[in-house]
Design a protein around this motif. Sequence first.
Motif, PDB file in Angstrom:
ATOM      1  N   HIS A 186       0.835  -1.270  -0.067  1.00 28.66           N
ATOM      2  CA  HIS A 186       0.053  -0.012  -0.066  1.00 28.66           C
ATOM      3  C   HIS A 186       0.959   1.166   0.085  1.00 28.66           C
ATOM      4  O   HIS A 186       1.855   1.373   0.860  1.00 28.66           O
ATOM      5  N   GLU A 187       0.690   2.267  -0.784  1.00 32.85           N
ATOM      6  CA  GLU A 187       1.521   3.392  -1.101  1.00 32.85           C
ATOM      7  C   GLU A 187       1.093   4.286   0.001  1.00 32.85           C
ATOM      8  O   GLU A 187      -0.198   4.517   0.118  1.00 32.85           O
ATOM      9  N   GLN A 188       1.838   4.979   0.704  1.00 28.45           N
ATOM     10  CA  GLN A 188       1.539   5.922   1.706  1.00 28.45           C
ATOM     11  C   GLN A 188       2.430   6.940   1.755  1.00 28.45           C
ATOM     12  O   GLN A 188       3.491   6.817   1.366  1.00 28.45           O
ATOM     13  N   MET A 189       1.783   8.265   1.836  1.00 27.13           N
ATOM     14  CA  MET A 189       2.755   9.499   1.638  1.00 27.13           C
ATOM     15  C   MET A 189       3.100   9.693   3.014  1.00 27.13           C
ATOM     16  O   MET A 189       2.351   9.811   3.952  1.00 27.13           O
ATOM     17  N   GLN A 190       4.397  10.118   2.956  1.00 28.63           N
ATOM     18  CA  GLN A 190       5.119  10.568   4.205  1.00 28.63           C
ATOM     19  C   GLN A 190       6.035  11.837   4.086  1.00 28.63           C
ATOM     20  O   GLN A 190       6.216  12.037   2.769  1.00 28.63           O
ATOM     21  N   PHE A 191       5.796  12.428   5.291  1.00 24.55           N
ATOM     22  CA  PHE A 191       6.489  13.643   5.158  1.00 24.55           C
ATOM     23  C   PHE A 191       7.750  13.773   6.155  1.00 24.55           C
ATOM     24  O   PHE A 191       7.485  13.089   7.162  1.00 24.55           O
ATOM     25  N   ASN A 192       8.780  14.450   5.807  1.00 24.65           N
ATOM     26  CA  ASN A 192      10.180  14.524   6.454  1.00 24.65           C
ATOM     27  C   ASN A 192       9.852  15.867   7.359  1.00 24.65           C
ATOM     28  O   ASN A 192       9.088  16.570   7.219  1.00 24.65           O
ATOM     29  N   GLY A 193      11.196  15.935   8.124  1.00 21.99           N
ATOM     30  CA  GLY A 193      10.967  17.388   8.998  1.00 21.99           C
ATOM     31  C   GLY A 193      11.072  18.538   8.262  1.00 21.99           C
ATOM     32  O   GLY A 193      10.304  19.580   8.696  1.00 21.99           O
ATOM     33  N   ASN A 194      11.412  18.809   7.084  1.00 22.19           N
ATOM     34  CA  ASN A 194      11.578  19.968   5.999  1.00 22.19           C
ATOM     35  C   ASN A 194      10.249  20.137   5.355  1.00 22.19           C
ATOM     36  O   ASN A 194      10.146  21.031   4.649  1.00 22.19           O
ATOM     37  N   GLY A 195       9.333  19.244   5.599  1.00 20.68           N
ATOM     38  CA  GLY A 195       8.108  19.299   5.018  1.00 20.68           C
ATOM     39  C   GLY A 195       7.847  18.756   3.627  1.00 20.68           C
ATOM     40  O   GLY A 195       6.991  18.718   2.947  1.00 20.68           O
ATOM     41  N   SER A 196       9.086  18.083   3.126  1.00 21.57           N
ATOM     42  CA  SER A 196       8.906  17.697   1.772  1.00 21.57           C
ATOM     43  C   SER A 196       8.101  16.352   1.894  1.00 21.57           C
ATOM     44  O   SER A 196       8.380  15.568   2.874  1.00 21.57           O
ATOM     45  N   SER A 197       7.591  15.556   0.799  1.00 24.41           N
ATOM     46  CA  SER A 197       7.125  14.487   1.130  1.00 24.41           C
ATOM     47  C   SER A 197       7.266  13.317  -0.019  1.00 24.41           C
ATOM     48  O   SER A 197       8.110  13.742  -0.898  1.00 24.41           O
ATOM     49  N   PHE A 198       7.126  12.094   0.434  1.00 22.08           N
ATOM     50  CA  PHE A 198       7.715  10.923  -0.528  1.00 22.08           C
ATOM     51  C   PHE A 198       6.744  10.029  -0.376  1.00 22.08           C
ATOM     52  O   PHE A 198       6.187   9.893   0.837  1.00 22.08           O
ATOM     53  N   MET A 199       6.415   9.167  -1.399  1.00 20.74           N
ATOM     54  CA  MET A 199       5.618   7.989  -1.145  1.00 20.74           C
ATOM     55  C   MET A 199       6.600   6.759  -0.887  1.00 20.74           C
ATOM     56  O   MET A 199       7.574   6.367  -1.227  1.00 20.74           O
ATOM     57  N   LYS A 200       5.883   5.992   0.137  1.00 22.13           N
ATOM     58  CA  LYS A 200       6.473   4.897   0.730  1.00 22.13           C
ATOM     59  C   LYS A 200       5.552   3.574   0.710  1.00 22.13           C
ATOM     60  O   LYS A 200       4.304   3.554   0.938  1.00 22.13           O
ATOM     61  N   GLN A 201       6.177   2.427   0.255  1.00 24.09           N
ATOM     62  CA  GLN A 201       5.363   1.341   0.146  1.00 24.09           C
ATOM     63  C   GLN A 201       5.439   0.507   1.514  1.00 24.09           C
ATOM     64  O   GLN A 201       6.362   0.065   1.972  1.00 24.09           O
ATOM     65  N   MET A 202       4.346   0.417   1.977  1.00 19.65           N
ATOM     66  CA  MET A 202       4.094  -0.401   3.031  1.00 19.65           C
ATOM     67  C   MET A 202       3.696  -1.984   2.906  1.00 19.65           C
ATOM     68  O   MET A 202       2.863  -2.083   2.027  1.00 19.65           O
ATOM     69  N   VAL A 203       4.190  -2.851   3.493  1.00 18.43           N
ATOM     70  CA  VAL A 203       3.858  -4.301   3.207  1.00 18.43           C
ATOM     71  C   VAL A 203       2.599  -4.584   4.174  1.00 18.43           C
ATOM     72  O   VAL A 203       2.800  -4.477   5.201  1.00 18.43           O
ATOM     73  N   PHE A 204       1.617  -4.989   3.299  1.00 16.88           N
ATOM     74  CA  PHE A 204       0.159  -5.052   4.082  1.00 16.88           C
ATOM     75  C   PHE A 204       0.044  -6.642   3.900  1.00 16.88           C
ATOM     76  O   PHE A 204      -0.745  -7.025   4.917  1.00 16.88           O
ATOM     77  N   GLY A 205       0.705  -7.447   3.174  1.00 13.40           N
ATOM     78  CA  GLY A 205       0.404  -8.810   3.441  1.00 13.40           C
ATOM     79  C   GLY A 205       1.237  -9.540   2.275  1.00 13.40           C
ATOM     80  O   GLY A 205       1.880  -9.067   1.371  1.00 13.40           O
ATOM     81  N   VAL A 206       1.065 -10.663   2.273  1.00  8.75           N
ATOM     82  CA  VAL A 206       1.702 -11.694   1.391  1.00  8.75           C
ATOM     83  C   VAL A 206       0.310 -12.928   0.912  1.00  8.75           C
ATOM     84  O   VAL A 206      -0.399 -13.308   1.726  1.00  8.75           O
ATOM     85  N   VAL A 207       0.240 -12.834  -0.442  1.00  4.98           N
ATOM     86  CA  VAL A 207      -0.858 -13.568  -0.893  1.00  4.98           C
ATOM     87  C   VAL A 207      -0.179 -14.666  -2.041  1.00  4.98           C
ATOM     88  O   VAL A 207       0.599 -14.694  -2.613  1.00  4.98           O
ATOM     89  N   THR A 208      -0.882 -15.934  -1.614  1.00  2.00           N
ATOM     90  CA  THR A 208      -0.511 -16.962  -2.435  1.00  2.00           C
ATOM     91  C   THR A 208      -1.666 -17.527  -3.239  1.00  2.00           C
ATOM     92  O   THR A 208      -3.166 -16.977  -3.107  1.00  2.00           O
ATOM     93  N   ALA A 209      -1.405 -18.515  -4.185  1.00  2.00           N
ATOM     94  CA  ALA A 209      -2.597 -18.944  -4.812  1.00  2.00           C
ATOM     95  C   ALA A 209      -3.625 -19.669  -3.803  1.00  2.00           C
ATOM     96  O   ALA A 209      -4.904 -19.777  -4.322  1.00  2.00           O
ATOM     97  N   MET A 210      -3.071 -20.182  -2.871  1.00  2.00           N
ATOM     98  CA  MET A 210      -4.250 -20.836  -1.859  1.00  2.00           C
ATOM     99  C   MET A 210      -5.185 -19.590  -1.302  1.00  2.00           C
ATOM    100  O   MET A 210      -6.355 -20.013  -1.158  1.00  2.00           O
ATOM    101  N   ASP A 211      -4.516 -18.624  -0.840  1.00  2.00           N
ATOM    102  CA  ASP A 211      -5.559 -17.586  -0.529  1.00  2.00           C
ATOM    103  C   ASP A 211      -6.586 -17.141  -1.623  1.00  2.00           C
ATOM    104  O   ASP A 211      -7.597 -16.971  -1.165  1.00  2.00           O
ATOM    105  N   LEU A 212      -6.099 -17.002  -2.738  1.00  2.00           N
ATOM    106  CA  LEU A 212      -7.087 -16.880  -3.799  1.00  2.00           C
ATOM    107  C   LEU A 212      -8.190 -18.022  -3.843  1.00  2.00           C
ATOM    108  O   LEU A 212      -9.436 -17.579  -3.943  1.00  2.00           O
ATOM    109  N   LEU A 213      -7.705 -19.160  -4.001  1.00  2.00           N
ATOM    110  CA  LEU A 213      -8.570 -20.287  -4.293  1.00  2.00           C
ATOM    111  C   LEU A 213      -9.515 -20.274  -2.852  1.00  2.00           C
ATOM    112  O   LEU A 213     -10.517 -20.676  -2.995  1.00  2.00           O
TER     113      LEU A 213
END
Length: 165
Positions: A129-156
């Motif tokens: 999941h992409e999340q916008m983060q801000f650092n101390g000087n106010g500039s922002s960047f997109m950070k990817q957060m791991v939300f899970g791991v999915v396998t074929a068994m999960d889909l099935l």
Amino acid sequence: SKFLNDKWMIKNGFLSDVQEHKPWWWNIKVQKLNLSAPLILLPEVSCQKAIEILQEKGYDQAPVVAESGLILGMVTLSNTLTSVLAGNAQFSDSVTKVIYDQFSKIGLEDSLGKLSCILENDHFAIVVHEQMQFNGNGSSFMKQMVFGVVTAMDLLTFVSRNEKK
């Protein structure tokens, strides 16, 4: 050519809906899978400790994520054990020595159809999941957060539990 392969095009985000006779679940979002939060290992975890943690918690695999949030790869119980037993890694080595650094990512808003195309070639996909983060000087960047791991068994499991009558 991979550019003429619809499944490759879907997996890599160049095409969306190309399957003419889509199953009922094709356009449902990945977030509907209700994945449990993943077990995440930091890169300094040793192979020995990774094996112990995975066995104790009942996981076969876990993403390895740097403290900065960068996803380094995936460690699996079988690959770690095989590497150590074959002498390619030591129990004291960092899990970074035995990780799979070739992996696919999928977003929570992506479709199960796209996930299905990924899982035709890969054993798993890391849900991010992409999340916008801000650092101390106010500039922002997109950070990817791991939300899970999915396998074929999960889909099935999802499809079989929710099969339309």
